[in-house]
Design a protein around this motif. Sequence first.
Motif: not given
Length: 335
Positions: A24-25, A29-31, A173-177, A210-213
Amino acid sequence: MFPAFEQAYLDVLDHVANEFEFQNAPRGNESRECLGLSFQIADPRDRFAYLAARQVNPVFHYAEALWYLAGRNDLDMIGYYAPRMQRDSRDGVSIVGSAYGSRIFNPLDGDTVSPFDRVLNLLRTEPNSKRGVLQIFGRDELAVETNPDVSCVVALHLLEREGRLHMVCYMRANDIDRGLLADVFSFTMIQEFAAIQLGLEVGAYTHHIGSAHIGDRDLARARRTLQEASERTQRPAFEVRTMPKDTNSDLIAELLRHEAALRTNARQYRPSEIAEMGFDPYWQQVLLMFEAKRQLVHCPADTVDDELIGALDPGLRWLMARRWPRRIAPFEVGQ
């Protein structure tokens, strides 16, 4: 349960990159995304990922953790170590959503005691309490249209069990990289700091998302990192230091007075001067990195002083040499 953060990071990175549930985006933010992801770390002090492809920034991680521990929300300090955070400020002076420490370590809503101190007092008087929650996400954050900086953290939960202080983190939410590296580093620092104030040992750290992306823009780096981990014969082994037992808010404030002098280029310190300041070697290492950052920013034509880099612990030297390879001499395990 993972023994240390690096193993958890690699496992989660691989899972979200290759076994994602959604593409999704949101807000453009495409992820790739997985919902409801969790992991646990047995030793929260082992909080660095020694991965050359990822180029971890240890200076920023310590600066952000200290910024939190001091309860600050100013852009002056954190913007120096992470200029990208300037775009998330509503007024160009402060950060609201991402200044987690300001909501933990300062009294709120007319109270005279900070949430952190209230939770510590609770844990001192009520053994095995389940109520030690440090709320961070505020319902008012969604009331601000086009808010550029909504907190990613819902709450940190401190639980004392059998002489150890455990922490459970709840993330919306968490940006994994990107964000996961910094968040786990800072939150486990807060956990260790709290354990010292309570006279407890450090227990396990649990991280719920909740949202790992992972953003599509970061997929190439994520794959390089995973390939590096799969090809190496063993993980670099470095000493894990323990936060000294005399660490308190006054010591944090004194450290940050020196940090401000270095950040503004008002002072410069040789390793021998830092060694004579009276700080435990644990915190001396942090000041050495802040001096290295001063040289990187204010002396852009020069390499960082070899004597300074040589005074750093091997693990920090390894990380910094990979983060700034043109300014810091290479360092290999065993040197």
